[in-house]
Write a protein that holds these residues in place. Structure first.
Motif, short mmCIF file in Angstrom:
data_model
loop_
_atom_site.label_atom_id
_atom_site.label_comp_id
_atom_site.label_asym_id
_atom_site.label_seq_id
_atom_site.Cartn_x
_atom_site.Cartn_y
_atom_site.Cartn_z
N THR A 141 0.84 -1.20 0.00
CA THR A 141 0.00 0.00 0.00
C THR A 141 0.87 1.25 0.00
O THR A 141 2.06 1.20 0.33
CB THR A 141 -0.91 0.04 1.25
OG1 THR A 141 -0.11 0.03 2.43
CG2 THR A 141 -1.84 -1.17 1.26
N ASP A 142 0.26 2.36 -0.36
CA ASP A 142 0.95 3.65 -0.35
C ASP A 142 0.40 4.48 0.80
O ASP A 142 -0.78 4.87 0.80
CB ASP A 142 0.71 4.37 -1.68
CG ASP A 142 1.53 5.65 -1.81
OD1 ASP A 142 2.23 6.00 -0.84
OD2 ASP A 142 1.48 6.29 -2.88
N GLN A 143 1.25 4.75 1.81
CA GLN A 143 0.82 5.50 2.98
C GLN A 143 1.35 6.93 2.98
O GLN A 143 1.19 7.64 3.96
CB GLN A 143 1.26 4.78 4.26
CG GLN A 143 0.59 3.43 4.46
CD GLN A 143 0.90 2.82 5.81
OE1 GLN A 143 2.04 2.84 6.27
NE2 GLN A 143 -0.12 2.29 6.46
N ASP A 144 1.96 7.35 1.87
CA ASP A 144 2.44 8.72 1.75
C ASP A 144 1.35 9.61 1.17
O ASP A 144 0.44 9.14 0.48
CB ASP A 144 3.67 8.79 0.85
CG ASP A 144 4.92 8.21 1.52
OD1 ASP A 144 4.82 7.81 2.68
OD2 ASP A 144 5.98 8.19 0.87
N ALA A 145 1.44 10.90 1.46
CA ALA A 145 0.51 11.87 0.90
C ALA A 145 1.26 13.16 0.60
O ALA A 145 2.23 13.49 1.28
CB ALA A 145 -0.65 12.15 1.86
N VAL A 146 0.82 13.88 -0.43
CA VAL A 146 1.48 15.13 -0.82
C VAL A 146 0.44 16.19 -1.16
O VAL A 146 -0.72 15.88 -1.41
CB VAL A 146 2.40 14.92 -2.06
CG1 VAL A 146 3.55 14.00 -1.74
CG2 VAL A 146 1.59 14.39 -3.25
N TYR A 147 0.91 17.44 -1.15
CA TYR A 147 0.08 18.56 -1.62
C TYR A 147 1.01 19.59 -2.23
O TYR A 147 2.07 19.89 -1.67
CB TYR A 147 -0.70 19.20 -0.46
CG TYR A 147 -1.65 20.27 -0.93
CD1 TYR A 147 -2.95 19.96 -1.29
CD2 TYR A 147 -1.23 21.60 -1.04
CE1 TYR A 147 -3.83 20.93 -1.73
CE2 TYR A 147 -2.10 22.58 -1.50
CZ TYR A 147 -3.39 22.24 -1.84
OH TYR A 147 -4.26 23.20 -2.30
N GLY A 158 2.77 8.31 6.39
CA GLY A 158 1.99 7.63 7.42
C GLY A 158 2.62 6.32 7.85
O GLY A 158 3.39 5.70 7.12
N PHE A 159 2.27 5.89 9.06
CA PHE A 159 2.74 4.60 9.57
C PHE A 159 1.64 3.99 10.43
O PHE A 159 0.74 4.67 10.91
CB PHE A 159 4.04 4.74 10.37
CG PHE A 159 3.97 5.73 11.50
CD1 PHE A 159 3.51 5.35 12.76
CD2 PHE A 159 4.38 7.05 11.32
CE1 PHE A 159 3.44 6.27 13.80
CE2 PHE A 159 4.32 7.97 12.36
CZ PHE A 159 3.86 7.57 13.61
N GLY A 160 1.73 2.67 10.63
CA GLY A 160 0.71 1.96 11.39
C GLY A 160 -0.38 1.43 10.47
O GLY A 160 -0.38 1.65 9.25
N GLY A 161 -1.36 0.76 11.08
CA GLY A 161 -2.42 0.15 10.29
C GLY A 161 -3.24 1.13 9.49
O GLY A 161 -3.74 0.80 8.41
N ALA A 162 -3.41 2.34 10.02
CA ALA A 162 -4.18 3.37 9.32
C ALA A 162 -3.28 4.50 8.87
O ALA A 162 -3.67 5.67 8.84
CB ALA A 162 -5.29 3.90 10.23
N GLY A 163 -2.06 4.15 8.50
CA GLY A 163 -1.08 5.16 8.11
C GLY A 163 -1.53 6.01 6.93
O GLY A 163 -1.29 7.23 6.91
N ALA A 207 -7.28 10.51 15.67
CA ALA A 207 -8.46 9.69 15.43
C ALA A 207 -8.11 8.29 14.96
O ALA A 207 -9.00 7.43 14.86
CB ALA A 207 -9.37 10.37 14.40
N PHE A 208 -6.83 8.04 14.71
CA PHE A 208 -6.39 6.73 14.19
C PHE A 208 -5.43 6.09 15.18
O PHE A 208 -4.21 6.31 15.11
CB PHE A 208 -5.73 6.90 12.82
CG PHE A 208 -6.59 7.65 11.83
CD1 PHE A 208 -7.62 7.01 11.18
CD2 PHE A 208 -6.38 9.01 11.60
CE1 PHE A 208 -8.42 7.70 10.28
CE2 PHE A 208 -7.17 9.71 10.71
CZ PHE A 208 -8.20 9.05 10.05
N PRO A 209 -5.95 5.29 16.14
CA PRO A 209 -5.09 4.69 17.17
C PRO A 209 -4.00 3.82 16.56
O PRO A 209 -4.19 3.18 15.52
CB PRO A 209 -6.08 3.84 17.99
CG PRO A 209 -7.43 4.44 17.71
CD PRO A 209 -7.36 4.93 16.30
N GLU A 210 -2.85 3.83 17.24
CA GLU A 210 -1.69 3.01 16.84
C GLU A 210 -1.21 3.34 15.43
O GLU A 210 -0.60 2.52 14.75
CB GLU A 210 -2.00 1.52 16.97
CG GLU A 210 -2.35 1.10 18.39
CD GLU A 210 -2.58 -0.38 18.52
OE1 GLU A 210 -2.31 -1.12 17.55
OE2 GLU A 210 -3.02 -0.81 19.60
N SER A 211 -1.52 4.54 14.98
CA SER A 211 -1.06 5.00 13.67
C SER A 211 -0.61 6.45 13.81
O SER A 211 -0.85 7.10 14.83
CB SER A 211 -2.17 4.89 12.62
OG SER A 211 -2.60 3.55 12.47
N GLY A 212 0.04 6.95 12.79
CA GLY A 212 0.51 8.33 12.84
C GLY A 212 1.14 8.73 11.53
O GLY A 212 1.06 8.00 10.53
#
Length: 358
Positions: A141-147, A158-163, A207-212
């Motif tokens: 999966t891709d957990q990076d984001a840009v603007y 991002g990292f973690g399950g909801a990164g 809002a996303f536990p164990e992620s960041g």
């Protein structure tokens, strides 16, 4: 069991009797025995080492909550205790640097030098930019984001399950700056605006536990760029052919480099190279970003990227790619290509922005 009176223990530990009574009330340094009739406190010889650690931690200004955490860790995991101290001191240095920058701004303002930023623009400037993320060659999966807009540039990893959701939420919290930031903002106001947005991003990420997520952002006003940074995403400036790194990684390995315990080559292969000391996550308290202000010049080229690029492609290769005459879109594609050639082991996020005359 040999017991010390509070006076003797105070001399041995370099803590005052008043401080010892306070630390007893807080549960930080309770005495070994309290006389039930007189209320006198007595301490064991074995408590001297913990008390001395408390004294030193307070001397460097660590808050009591942090002191208790470090002292407890020191009894079971000295490496973890050392990391806590290292992380605290990196925060102190970051805050000191930010305060120094703001002090300079206040001096300029009070001396009449800090006029509206539009007064300092001798020639209209604009930004031409491009941004893209890439999953890489290994991750599912891709957990990076840009603007990349006309005023805001940002990268989040991002990292973690909801990164992926965490990085997207952080970028989303910053997006209103695209229309809210005005070229007439004073420098101090610009930094405050960006810092407030990062705090909102931190709230959204919780809002996303164990992620960041990590986050690096630049806010553009027409002549100035405010920089906010937390984690190990990075910002670079290419000016007159020289590549300058604008951010400092908030990682365990970077702290070891700072202390002289590792060199760059050793850090690249260190098993803890991805361990973060600061990020936006669901942990206690808001993540504190580094804040800086940079003056922009026509011909400058800025790069924001995730560690999928910076840990895979050498800084020399990044410089050579940015120094080419390629447009931002082509430079972004070329940098992602270099990361693929290096194995593409992580997600890759890249923003390239050129400062141009308009």
């Amino acid at each position: 069991m040999g017991l010390l009176t509070i006076g003797a223990f105070a001399r041995a530990s370099r803590l005052s009797a008043r401080a010892l009574r306070r630390y007893d009330e807080l549960g930080l340094l309770p005495p070994a025995r309290v006389d039930p009739f007189t209320g006198y406190r007595y301490y064991d010889d074995a408590q001297v080492e913990r008390a001395r650690l408390v004294a030193w931690l307070r001397r460097i200004g660590m808050p009591l909550a942090g002191v208790g955490r470090v002292c407890d860790l020191a009894e079971t995991d000295t490496d973890a205790a050392a990391r806590e101290i290292r992380a605290y001191w990196m925060q102190v240095e970051s805050e000191t640097s930010a305060r120094r920058s703001l002090a300079d701004l206040l001096v300029d303002q009070l001396s009449g030098k800090d006029t509206d930023m539009t007064d300092r623009i001798t020639m209209p400037l604009g930004m031409r930019c491009a941004a893209r993320t890439d999953r890489g060659l290994v991750r599912e999966t891709d957990q990076d984001a840009v603007y990349a807009g006309t005023r805001l540039l940002a990268v989040a990893d991002g990292f973690g399950g909801a990164g992926a959701a965490a990085s997207a939420a952080a970028i989303g919290a910053l997006e209103p700056l695209e229309t809210a930031a005005q070229a007439s903002s004073r420098a101090g106001d610009l930094l405050n605006t960006l810092e407030d947005a990062v705090h909102r991003a931190g709230t959204a990420v919780r809002a996303f536990p164990e992620s960041g997520t990590t986050l690096t952002a630049l806010l553009w006003t027409g002549s100035e760029l405010a920089l906010a940074h937390i984690g190990d995403t990075r910002a670079y400036l290419l000016r007159d052919g020289v590549l300058h790194r604008l951010t400092h990684d908030h990682t365990v390995v970077q702290s070891m480099i700072d202390e002289g315990g590792l060199d760059e080559a050793e850090a690249a292969a260190h098993p803890q190279r991805a361990m973060l000391l600061r990020a936006l996550d669901a942990g206690d308290g808001p993540g504190r970003p580094d804040l800086r202000l940079h003056e922009a010049k026509a011909g400058d080229r800025f790069l924001l990227c995730s560690d999928g690029l910076s840990t895979t492609v050498s800084q020399a290769a990044v410089r050579d790619c940015l120094a080419s005459d390629a447009a931002p879109e082509a430079a972004v594609d070329a940098l992602i290509g270099l990361a693929h050639e290096g194995g593409g082991a992580d997600n890759i996020a890249v923003v390239v922005a050129d400062v141009v005359r308009t």
